[in-house]
Design an enzyme around this catalytic site. Structure first.
Site, mmCIF file in Angstrom:
data_model
loop_
_atom_site.group_PDB
_atom_site.id
_atom_site.type_symbol
_atom_site.label_atom_id
_atom_site.label_comp_id
_atom_site.label_asym_id
_atom_site.label_seq_id
_atom_site.Cartn_x
_atom_site.Cartn_y
_atom_site.Cartn_z
ATOM 1 N N ARG A 221 30.384 46.065 62.420
ATOM 2 C CA ARG A 221 31.006 44.797 62.011
ATOM 3 C C ARG A 221 30.490 44.329 60.660
ATOM 4 O O ARG A 221 31.165 43.534 59.981
ATOM 5 C CB ARG A 221 30.827 43.748 63.118
ATOM 6 C CG ARG A 221 31.670 44.065 64.358
ATOM 7 C CD ARG A 221 31.424 43.071 65.479
ATOM 8 N NE ARG A 221 30.055 43.087 65.939
ATOM 9 C CZ ARG A 221 29.553 43.929 66.842
ATOM 10 N NH1 ARG A 221 30.339 44.839 67.388
ATOM 11 N NH2 ARG A 221 28.294 43.880 67.202
ATOM 12 N N GLU B 173 18.543 44.716 70.328
ATOM 13 C CA GLU B 173 18.458 43.744 71.426
ATOM 14 C C GLU B 173 18.783 44.470 72.734
ATOM 15 O O GLU B 173 18.274 44.152 73.784
ATOM 16 C CB GLU B 173 19.442 42.600 71.185
ATOM 17 C CG GLU B 173 19.295 41.445 72.157
ATOM 18 C CD GLU B 173 20.366 40.370 71.984
ATOM 19 O OE1 GLU B 173 21.235 40.518 71.116
ATOM 20 O OE2 GLU B 173 20.324 39.398 72.750
HETATM 21 P P1 AMP Z 1 19.203 43.067 66.118
HETATM 22 O O1 AMP Z 1 18.770 44.375 65.534
HETATM 23 O O2 AMP Z 1 18.560 42.774 67.436
HETATM 24 O O3 AMP Z 1 19.058 41.926 65.128
HETATM 25 O O4 AMP Z 1 20.742 43.206 66.478
HETATM 26 C C1 AMP Z 1 21.702 43.042 65.516
HETATM 27 C C2 AMP Z 1 22.836 44.017 65.670
HETATM 28 O O5 AMP Z 1 23.270 44.120 67.034
HETATM 29 C C3 AMP Z 1 24.021 43.536 64.866
HETATM 30 O O6 AMP Z 1 24.583 44.661 64.201
HETATM 31 C C4 AMP Z 1 24.964 42.952 65.896
HETATM 32 O O7 AMP Z 1 26.277 43.353 65.608
HETATM 33 C C5 AMP Z 1 24.521 43.485 67.240
HETATM 34 N N1 AMP Z 1 24.266 42.435 68.240
HETATM 35 C C6 AMP Z 1 23.076 42.142 68.822
HETATM 36 N N2 AMP Z 1 23.165 41.150 69.690
HETATM 37 C C7 AMP Z 1 24.460 40.751 69.674
HETATM 38 C C8 AMP Z 1 25.192 39.722 70.347
HETATM 39 N N3 AMP Z 1 24.607 38.901 71.227
HETATM 40 N N4 AMP Z 1 26.507 39.591 70.060
HETATM 41 C C9 AMP Z 1 27.096 40.421 69.160
HETATM 42 N N5 AMP Z 1 26.467 41.403 68.508
HETATM 43 C C10 AMP Z 1 25.163 41.579 68.741
#
Ligand code: AMP
Length: 176
Positions: free
Chosen positions: A64, A101
């Site tokens: 995205r 995550e």
């Molecule tokens: P992080 O590395 O934990 O900051 O996760 C960020 C990545 O995971 C981004 O590329 C987001 O598109 C996706 N992502 C993580 N959590 C969510 C969420 N709750 N809703 C949508 N996308 C998420």
């Protein structure tokens, strides 16, 4: 609707419970993408955080981040660099592993995407734990680029991703 009707953008993000795993509240941006006025507003809102003269290129993170990053690059007249999930880029790559995550992953960049010293803006749709963004910062540094800043459409503040990214400027349009 004014130029940046942040509350309108905020209300248009759809929260999907238990996707892709139980306990995750997925922030679905497709209701914004499908609406031309909201899509344009979201890119203008991102652009309002950027000093175009201080960046050379924009990275968008798979998948995205490609949408927001490439539209922003086009608006600002900058080149766009895709940072992709492992095994998707056809040329020589640098790789970086990171925690998500919800899981583990590896992202990659083409070795010739950045010239030494170039200033890079990194864009993604959402900041959660910050692991993905931190990996993207490491990729830029491996190619001797400089990260100008990180820019997200959505920031999940309760996950405190900024703490992991504290050496880099972080900005976001919508905060939850
Ligand atoms: P992080 O590395 O934990 O900051 O996760 C960020 C990545 O995971 C981004 O590329 C987001 O598109 C996706 N992502 C993580 N959590 C969510 C969420 N709750 N809703 C949508 N996308 C998420």
């Amino acid at each position: 609707m004014n130029k940046f009707d942040i509350s309108k953008l905020e209300k248009s993000v759809r929260e999907v419970p238990d996707f892709p795993k139980p306990g995750i509240k997925f922030k679905d941006i497709t209701p914004i993408l499908i609406n031309p006025k909201l899509l344009a507003m979201s890119i203008e809102a991102l652009a309002s955080h950027v000093d175009s003269s201080s960046i050379d290129k924009i990275i968008g993170i798979d998948a995205r981040g490609f949408i927001f990053g490439s539209l922003l690059a086009n608006l600002l007249g900058k080149g766009f660099i895709p940072v992709r999930k492992e095994g998707k880029l056809p040329w020589q790559t640098e790789s970086q592993a990171y925690d998500l995550e919800y899981g583990k992953s590896v992202i990659e960049i083409h070795k010739d995407a950045i010239d030494p010293g170039e200033r890079i803006l990194i864009v993604d749709d959402l900041l959660a734990t910050g692991g993905t963004a931190e990996a993207a910062v490491k990729l830029v540094e491996k190619l001797s680029g400089t990260v100008d800043s990180l820019l997200f459409f959505i920031e999940l503040e309760f996950l405190n991703g900024r703490e992991l990214l504290k050496n880099t400027k972080v900005q976001s349009v919508l905060k939850y």
